[in-house]
Design a protein around this motif. Sequence first.
Motif, mmCIF file in Angstrom:
data_model
loop_
_atom_site.group_PDB
_atom_site.id
_atom_site.type_symbol
_atom_site.label_atom_id
_atom_site.label_comp_id
_atom_site.label_asym_id
_atom_site.label_seq_id
_atom_site.Cartn_x
_atom_site.Cartn_y
_atom_site.Cartn_z
ATOM 1 N N UNK A 1 -16.112 -48.092 -9.662
ATOM 2 C CA UNK A 1 -15.432 -49.349 -9.923
ATOM 3 C C UNK A 1 -15.669 -50.292 -8.759
ATOM 4 N N UNK A 2 -15.063 -51.474 -8.822
ATOM 5 C CA UNK A 2 -15.250 -52.471 -7.779
ATOM 6 C C UNK A 2 -14.668 -52.079 -6.444
ATOM 7 N N UNK A 3 -13.845 -51.012 -6.422
ATOM 8 C CA UNK A 3 -13.229 -50.622 -5.166
ATOM 9 C C UNK A 3 -14.134 -49.772 -4.291
ATOM 10 N N UNK A 4 -15.319 -49.467 -4.787
ATOM 11 C CA UNK A 4 -16.188 -48.604 -4.002
ATOM 12 C C UNK A 4 -16.517 -49.213 -2.643
ATOM 13 N N UNK A 5 -16.607 -50.532 -2.575
ATOM 14 C CA UNK A 5 -16.982 -51.191 -1.324
ATOM 15 C C UNK A 5 -15.847 -51.200 -0.315
ATOM 16 N N UNK A 6 -14.631 -50.888 -0.723
ATOM 17 C CA UNK A 6 -13.520 -50.926 0.207
ATOM 18 C C UNK A 6 -13.560 -49.722 1.138
ATOM 19 N N UNK A 7 -13.042 -49.925 2.364
ATOM 20 C CA UNK A 7 -12.963 -48.834 3.333
ATOM 21 C C UNK A 7 -11.755 -47.978 2.965
ATOM 22 N N UNK A 8 -12.020 -46.773 2.530
ATOM 23 C CA UNK A 8 -10.918 -45.920 2.076
ATOM 24 C C UNK A 8 -10.311 -45.108 3.208
ATOM 25 N N UNK A 9 -11.110 -44.827 4.249
ATOM 26 C CA UNK A 9 -10.614 -43.948 5.308
ATOM 27 C C UNK A 9 -11.296 -44.284 6.627
ATOM 28 N N UNK A 10 -10.542 -44.216 7.719
ATOM 29 C CA UNK A 10 -11.085 -44.492 9.047
ATOM 30 C C UNK A 10 -10.922 -43.259 9.930
ATOM 31 N N UNK A 11 -12.011 -42.889 10.601
ATOM 32 C CA UNK A 11 -12.031 -41.746 11.517
ATOM 33 C C UNK A 11 -12.130 -42.303 12.928
ATOM 34 N N UNK A 12 -11.015 -42.295 13.649
ATOM 35 C CA UNK A 12 -10.954 -42.877 14.986
ATOM 36 C C UNK A 12 -11.029 -41.755 16.025
ATOM 37 N N UNK B 1 -6.021 -42.581 5.993
ATOM 38 C CA UNK B 1 -6.437 -42.911 4.629
ATOM 39 C C UNK B 1 -5.676 -44.159 4.220
ATOM 40 N N UNK B 2 -6.405 -45.251 4.018
ATOM 41 C CA UNK B 2 -5.773 -46.554 3.795
ATOM 42 C C UNK B 2 -5.166 -46.686 2.400
ATOM 43 N N UNK B 3 -5.553 -45.831 1.467
ATOM 44 C CA UNK B 3 -5.036 -45.946 0.096
ATOM 45 C C UNK B 3 -3.603 -45.456 -0.017
ATOM 46 N N UNK B 4 -3.270 -44.412 0.749
ATOM 47 C CA UNK B 4 -1.922 -43.841 0.666
ATOM 48 C C UNK B 4 -1.185 -43.941 1.998
ATOM 49 N N UNK B 5 -1.791 -44.662 2.970
ATOM 50 C CA UNK B 5 -1.160 -44.891 4.279
ATOM 51 C C UNK B 5 -0.780 -43.576 4.968
ATOM 52 N N UNK B 6 -1.680 -42.589 4.882
ATOM 53 C CA UNK B 6 -1.463 -41.303 5.536
ATOM 54 C C UNK B 6 -2.345 -41.227 6.776
ATOM 55 N N UNK B 7 -1.745 -40.907 7.925
ATOM 56 C CA UNK B 7 -2.482 -40.757 9.172
ATOM 57 C C UNK B 7 -2.255 -39.359 9.727
#
Length: 332
Positions: free
Chosen positions: A271-282, A290-296
Amino acid sequence: MTDPAVINDRERYADVGRAYRRLEPAHQLAVEYRRAVDDAAGARELLSEDGDDPELRELLQRSERRIEELEDEIRLAMVEPDPADDRDVIVEIRPGTGGDEAGLFAGNLYRMLSRYAERRGFKVEPLSVGEGDYTFAIKGQGAYSVFKYEGGTHRVQRVPETESQGRIHTSTATVAVLPEAEEVDVQIDPGDLQIDVYRSSGPGGQSVNTTDSAVRITHKPSKIVVSMQDEKSQLQNREKAMRVLRARLLEHARAEQEAELAAERRSQVGTGERAEKIRTYNFPQDRVTDHRVKVTKNGLPAIMAGELDEFTAALEADEKRRRLEAASVGAS
Protein backbone atom coordinates in the motif's frame (compact mmCIF):
# COMPACT_ATOMS: atom_id res chain seq x y z
CA MET A 1 -13.32 -32.59 10.24
CA THR A 2 -14.53 -36.17 10.90
CA ASP A 3 -16.94 -36.11 7.96
CA PRO A 4 -15.73 -38.81 5.49
CA ALA A 5 -16.61 -36.54 2.55
CA VAL A 6 -14.27 -33.88 3.96
CA ILE A 7 -11.50 -36.35 4.86
CA ASN A 8 -11.51 -37.73 1.31
CA ASP A 9 -11.22 -34.24 -0.22
CA ARG A 10 -7.65 -33.18 0.55
CA GLU A 11 -8.10 -29.54 -0.41
CA ARG A 12 -11.35 -29.20 1.55
CA TYR A 13 -9.84 -30.97 4.56
CA ALA A 14 -6.93 -28.51 4.55
CA ASP A 15 -9.38 -25.56 4.39
CA VAL A 16 -11.43 -26.96 7.28
CA GLY A 17 -8.24 -27.55 9.27
CA ARG A 18 -7.17 -23.94 8.80
CA ALA A 19 -10.63 -22.73 9.87
CA TYR A 20 -10.44 -24.96 12.95
CA ARG A 21 -7.05 -23.54 13.94
CA ARG A 22 -8.36 -20.00 13.52
CA LEU A 23 -11.37 -20.72 15.76
CA GLU A 24 -9.48 -22.63 18.45
CA PRO A 25 -8.19 -19.57 20.39
CA ALA A 26 -11.70 -18.05 20.51
CA HIS A 27 -13.13 -21.41 21.60
CA GLN A 28 -10.68 -21.65 24.50
CA LEU A 29 -11.61 -18.13 25.59
CA ALA A 30 -15.31 -19.03 25.39
CA VAL A 31 -14.75 -22.07 27.63
CA GLU A 32 -12.98 -19.86 30.17
CA TYR A 33 -15.79 -17.27 29.87
CA ARG A 34 -18.46 -19.87 30.69
CA ARG A 35 -16.41 -21.04 33.67
CA ALA A 36 -16.06 -17.47 34.98
CA VAL A 37 -19.82 -16.86 34.56
CA ASP A 38 -20.56 -20.07 36.48
CA ASP A 39 -18.13 -19.08 39.25
CA ALA A 40 -19.72 -15.65 39.57
CA ALA A 41 -23.25 -17.11 39.65
CA GLY A 42 -22.26 -19.66 42.29
CA ALA A 43 -20.61 -17.02 44.44
CA ARG A 44 -23.69 -14.76 44.26
CA GLU A 45 -25.97 -17.63 45.25
CA LEU A 46 -23.85 -18.59 48.26
CA LEU A 47 -23.52 -14.96 49.36
CA SER A 48 -27.30 -14.56 49.25
CA GLU A 49 -27.81 -17.72 51.31
CA ASP A 50 -24.97 -17.53 53.82
CA GLY A 51 -24.39 -13.82 54.13
CA ASP A 52 -21.18 -11.95 53.43
CA ASP A 53 -18.03 -14.06 53.23
CA PRO A 54 -14.66 -12.41 52.38
CA GLU A 55 -13.45 -15.35 50.25
CA LEU A 56 -16.71 -15.58 48.32
CA ARG A 57 -16.77 -11.81 47.85
CA GLU A 58 -13.20 -11.95 46.47
CA LEU A 59 -14.16 -14.83 44.13
CA LEU A 60 -17.13 -12.87 42.83
CA GLN A 61 -15.10 -9.72 42.19
CA ARG A 62 -12.30 -11.69 40.53
CA SER A 63 -14.78 -13.55 38.31
CA GLU A 64 -16.56 -10.32 37.29
CA ARG A 65 -13.24 -8.66 36.38
CA ARG A 66 -12.24 -11.69 34.32
CA ILE A 67 -15.63 -11.74 32.55
CA GLU A 68 -15.10 -8.14 31.39
CA GLU A 69 -11.58 -8.94 30.18
CA LEU A 70 -12.76 -12.06 28.35
CA GLU A 71 -15.55 -10.18 26.56
CA ASP A 72 -12.94 -7.93 24.95
CA GLU A 73 -10.55 -10.83 24.24
CA ILE A 74 -13.29 -12.89 22.58
CA ARG A 75 -14.33 -9.96 20.37
CA LEU A 76 -10.72 -9.54 19.26
CA ALA A 77 -10.27 -13.28 18.72
CA MET A 78 -13.34 -13.36 16.46
CA VAL A 79 -12.05 -10.60 14.17
CA GLU A 80 -11.82 -11.95 10.63
CA PRO A 81 -8.12 -12.64 9.96
CA ASP A 82 -6.20 -11.68 6.85
CA PRO A 83 -6.86 -14.49 4.33
CA ALA A 84 -3.11 -14.64 3.60
CA ASP A 85 -2.06 -15.14 7.23
CA ASP A 86 -1.47 -18.89 6.84
CA ARG A 87 0.78 -18.55 3.81
CA ASP A 88 4.54 -18.79 3.40
CA VAL A 89 6.18 -15.47 2.52
CA ILE A 90 8.77 -14.08 0.16
CA VAL A 91 10.80 -11.22 1.65
CA GLU A 92 12.72 -8.68 -0.43
CA ILE A 93 15.22 -6.36 1.29
CA ARG A 94 16.80 -3.48 -0.63
CA PRO A 95 19.19 -0.68 0.41
CA GLY A 96 17.57 2.75 0.62
CA THR A 97 19.30 6.06 1.23
CA GLY A 98 22.77 6.07 2.73
CA GLY A 99 25.12 4.53 0.16
CA ASP A 100 27.33 1.66 1.35
CA GLU A 101 25.97 1.95 4.88
CA ALA A 102 22.45 1.28 3.56
CA GLY A 103 23.73 -1.91 1.94
CA LEU A 104 25.32 -3.02 5.22
CA PHE A 105 22.09 -2.30 7.07
CA ALA A 106 20.13 -4.33 4.53
CA GLY A 107 22.42 -7.25 5.39
CA ASN A 108 21.77 -6.66 9.10
CA LEU A 109 18.01 -6.82 8.49
CA TYR A 110 18.40 -10.02 6.48
CA ARG A 111 20.23 -11.70 9.37
CA MET A 112 17.75 -10.29 11.92
CA LEU A 113 14.68 -11.59 10.09
CA SER A 114 16.34 -14.93 9.30
CA ARG A 115 17.19 -15.49 12.97
CA TYR A 116 13.72 -14.41 14.05
CA ALA A 117 12.23 -16.91 11.61
CA GLU A 118 14.42 -19.70 12.97
CA ARG A 119 13.51 -18.79 16.56
CA ARG A 120 9.83 -19.05 15.65
CA GLY A 121 10.31 -22.46 14.05
CA PHE A 122 10.12 -21.37 10.40
CA LYS A 123 12.43 -22.46 7.60
CA VAL A 124 14.44 -19.85 5.70
CA GLU A 125 15.15 -20.44 2.01
CA PRO A 126 17.52 -17.95 0.30
CA LEU A 127 16.45 -17.17 -3.25
CA SER A 128 18.83 -14.37 -4.29
CA VAL A 129 21.36 -12.98 -1.83
CA GLY A 130 24.17 -10.47 -2.35
CA GLU A 131 25.22 -6.97 -3.37
CA GLY A 132 22.95 -5.49 -0.68
CA ASP A 133 19.82 -7.09 -2.18
CA TYR A 134 18.26 -10.02 -0.38
CA THR A 135 15.33 -12.14 -1.56
CA PHE A 136 14.37 -15.15 0.53
CA ALA A 137 11.39 -17.30 1.44
CA ILE A 138 10.15 -18.01 4.96
CA LYS A 139 8.18 -21.24 5.06
CA GLY A 140 5.84 -22.54 7.74
CA GLN A 141 2.28 -22.38 9.03
CA GLY A 142 1.33 -18.74 9.63
CA ALA A 143 4.56 -17.19 8.35
CA TYR A 144 2.74 -14.22 6.78
CA SER A 145 0.82 -13.52 10.00
CA VAL A 146 4.17 -12.95 11.74
CA PHE A 147 6.33 -11.26 9.10
CA LYS A 148 3.79 -8.98 7.39
CA TYR A 149 4.53 -6.37 10.07
CA GLU A 150 8.15 -6.07 8.88
CA GLY A 151 7.15 -4.58 5.53
CA GLY A 152 8.13 -0.94 5.11
CA THR A 153 11.13 1.35 5.47
CA HIS A 154 13.53 0.61 8.33
CA ARG A 155 15.84 3.42 9.47
CA VAL A 156 19.20 3.07 11.23
CA GLN A 157 21.15 5.73 13.12
CA ARG A 158 24.76 4.81 13.91
CA VAL A 159 28.41 5.63 13.27
CA PRO A 160 29.54 3.70 10.17
CA GLU A 161 32.75 1.68 10.42
CA THR A 162 34.21 3.83 7.65
CA GLU A 163 33.47 7.11 9.50
CA SER A 164 36.71 8.46 10.97
CA GLN A 165 35.11 11.54 12.57
CA GLY A 166 32.68 9.52 14.69
CA ARG A 167 29.63 11.20 13.16
CA ILE A 168 26.24 9.51 13.32
CA HIS A 169 24.74 8.71 9.92
CA THR A 170 21.12 7.94 9.09
CA SER A 171 20.46 5.26 6.48
CA THR A 172 17.46 3.23 5.39
CA ALA A 173 16.55 -0.09 3.86
CA THR A 174 13.19 -1.20 2.51
CA VAL A 175 11.52 -4.52 3.26
CA ALA A 176 8.71 -5.99 1.16
CA VAL A 177 6.86 -8.98 2.60
CA LEU A 178 4.77 -10.87 0.04
CA PRO A 179 2.48 -13.83 0.70
CA GLU A 180 3.74 -16.62 -1.52
CA ALA A 181 1.30 -17.46 -4.30
CA GLU A 182 0.45 -20.85 -5.72
CA GLU A 183 -0.01 -21.31 -9.45
CA VAL A 184 -3.77 -21.57 -8.91
CA ASP A 185 -3.81 -18.17 -7.17
CA VAL A 186 -2.36 -16.20 -10.07
CA GLN A 187 -3.10 -17.01 -13.69
CA ILE A 188 -0.17 -15.93 -15.86
CA ASP A 189 -0.51 -15.94 -19.63
CA PRO A 190 2.83 -17.15 -21.08
CA GLY A 191 2.28 -14.63 -23.86
CA ASP A 192 2.54 -11.82 -21.28
CA LEU A 193 6.09 -12.84 -20.34
CA GLN A 194 9.36 -11.70 -21.86
CA ILE A 195 12.12 -14.08 -20.74
CA ASP A 196 15.76 -13.11 -21.24
CA VAL A 197 18.78 -15.25 -20.36
CA TYR A 198 22.31 -14.03 -19.80
CA ARG A 199 25.51 -14.94 -18.01
CA SER A 200 25.61 -14.56 -14.27
CA SER A 201 27.96 -11.91 -12.95
CA GLY A 202 29.46 -11.31 -9.55
CA PRO A 203 30.87 -8.21 -7.79
CA GLY A 204 32.77 -6.00 -10.19
CA GLY A 205 31.10 -7.55 -13.21
CA GLN A 206 33.23 -10.70 -13.43
CA SER A 207 31.57 -13.75 -14.91
CA VAL A 208 30.37 -16.34 -12.40
CA ASN A 209 29.94 -19.11 -14.97
CA THR A 210 30.31 -19.51 -18.69
CA THR A 211 26.74 -20.46 -19.58
CA ASP A 212 23.64 -18.33 -19.99
CA SER A 213 22.09 -19.46 -16.70
CA ALA A 214 20.80 -16.13 -15.33
CA VAL A 215 17.16 -15.37 -16.06
CA ARG A 216 15.22 -12.10 -16.25
CA ILE A 217 11.42 -12.31 -16.57
CA THR A 218 9.35 -9.25 -17.48
CA HIS A 219 5.59 -9.36 -16.98
CA LYS A 220 4.57 -6.97 -19.73
CA PRO A 221 1.07 -5.95 -18.48
CA SER A 222 2.29 -4.97 -14.99
CA LYS A 223 5.89 -4.03 -15.96
CA ILE A 224 7.16 -6.16 -13.07
CA VAL A 225 10.71 -7.44 -13.66
CA VAL A 226 12.31 -10.30 -11.70
CA SER A 227 15.91 -11.45 -12.14
CA MET A 228 17.60 -14.55 -10.71
CA GLN A 229 21.19 -15.73 -11.12
CA ASP A 230 22.22 -17.53 -7.94
CA GLU A 231 21.73 -21.06 -9.32
CA LYS A 232 23.96 -22.63 -11.96
CA SER A 233 20.92 -24.05 -13.73
CA GLN A 234 18.83 -21.81 -15.95
CA LEU A 235 15.77 -23.91 -15.09
CA GLN A 236 16.27 -23.41 -11.34
CA ASN A 237 16.73 -19.66 -11.76
CA ARG A 238 13.59 -19.53 -13.89
CA GLU A 239 11.55 -21.43 -11.26
CA LYS A 240 12.73 -19.06 -8.51
CA ALA A 241 11.96 -16.01 -10.64
CA MET A 242 8.44 -17.30 -11.34
CA ARG A 243 7.84 -17.79 -7.58
CA VAL A 244 8.79 -14.19 -6.91
CA LEU A 245 6.76 -12.95 -9.88
CA ARG A 246 3.63 -14.79 -8.71
CA ALA A 247 4.05 -13.35 -5.21
CA ARG A 248 4.39 -9.81 -6.57
CA LEU A 249 1.34 -10.21 -8.81
CA LEU A 250 -0.72 -11.59 -5.92
CA GLU A 251 0.31 -8.64 -3.76
CA HIS A 252 -0.55 -6.25 -6.60
CA ALA A 253 -4.05 -7.76 -6.77
CA ARG A 254 -4.39 -7.56 -2.95
CA ALA A 255 -3.38 -3.89 -3.00
CA GLU A 256 -6.01 -3.13 -5.64
CA GLN A 257 -8.66 -4.85 -3.50
CA GLU A 258 -7.63 -2.90 -0.41
CA ALA A 259 -7.80 0.36 -2.35
CA GLU A 260 -11.47 -0.36 -3.04
CA LEU A 261 -12.30 -0.88 0.65
CA ALA A 262 -12.15 2.56 2.24
CA ALA A 263 -12.95 1.22 5.71
CA GLU A 264 -10.02 -1.20 5.69
CA ARG A 265 -6.74 -0.35 7.37
CA ARG A 266 -4.03 0.26 4.77
CA SER A 267 -0.78 -0.74 6.42
CA GLN A 268 -0.11 -4.01 4.62
CA VAL A 269 2.86 -4.38 2.32
CA GLY A 270 2.06 -3.01 -1.10
CA THR A 271 0.00 0.00 0.00
CA GLY A 272 1.00 3.66 0.02
CA GLU A 273 2.43 3.30 3.51
CA ARG A 274 5.40 1.31 2.31
CA ALA A 275 7.47 4.49 1.96
CA GLU A 276 6.91 5.46 5.59
CA LYS A 277 9.60 4.78 8.19
CA ILE A 278 8.08 2.06 10.32
CA ARG A 279 10.97 1.48 12.72
CA THR A 280 14.16 3.24 13.83
CA TYR A 281 17.26 1.44 15.13
CA ASN A 282 19.28 3.93 17.18
CA PHE A 283 22.66 2.37 17.99
CA PRO A 284 24.20 5.21 20.10
CA GLN A 285 21.21 5.16 22.46
CA ASP A 286 20.76 1.36 22.30
CA ARG A 287 17.07 1.53 21.44
CA VAL A 288 14.61 0.50 18.76
CA THR A 289 11.33 2.36 18.22
CA ASP A 290 8.38 1.09 16.21
CA HIS A 291 6.58 4.24 15.10
CA ARG A 292 3.29 2.50 14.25
CA VAL A 293 2.52 1.38 17.80
CA LYS A 294 4.84 3.78 19.68
CA VAL A 295 6.78 0.90 21.26
CA THR A 296 10.41 1.52 22.26
CA LYS A 297 12.78 -1.17 23.51
CA ASN A 298 16.39 -1.19 24.66
CA GLY A 299 18.80 -4.03 24.08
CA LEU A 300 19.48 -3.42 20.39
CA PRO A 301 21.99 -6.30 19.94
CA ALA A 302 19.37 -8.84 21.08
CA ILE A 303 16.78 -7.30 18.76
CA MET A 304 19.19 -7.46 15.82
CA ALA A 305 19.73 -11.12 16.74
CA GLY A 306 16.05 -11.77 16.08
CA GLU A 307 14.24 -10.99 19.34
CA LEU A 308 11.25 -9.24 17.78
CA ASP A 309 8.41 -10.94 19.67
CA GLU A 310 7.31 -7.87 21.65
CA PHE A 311 7.04 -5.75 18.50
CA THR A 312 5.08 -8.49 16.70
CA ALA A 313 2.69 -8.92 19.65
CA ALA A 314 2.02 -5.16 19.87
CA LEU A 315 1.46 -4.86 16.11
CA GLU A 316 -0.81 -7.91 16.05
CA ALA A 317 -2.95 -6.50 18.87
CA ASP A 318 -3.12 -3.14 17.10
CA GLU A 319 -4.20 -4.78 13.83
CA LYS A 320 -6.96 -6.74 15.60
CA ARG A 321 -8.29 -3.59 17.26
CA ARG A 322 -8.32 -1.73 13.95
CA ARG A 323 -10.10 -4.60 12.21
CA LEU A 324 -12.62 -4.72 15.06
CA GLU A 325 -13.24 -0.98 14.71
CA ALA A 326 -13.64 -1.36 10.94
CA ALA A 327 -16.07 -4.24 11.42
CA SER A 328 -18.07 -2.18 13.94
CA VAL A 329 -18.25 0.74 11.52
CA GLY A 330 -19.34 -1.59 8.72
CA ALA A 331 -22.03 -3.17 10.89
CA SER A 332 -23.46 0.21 11.92
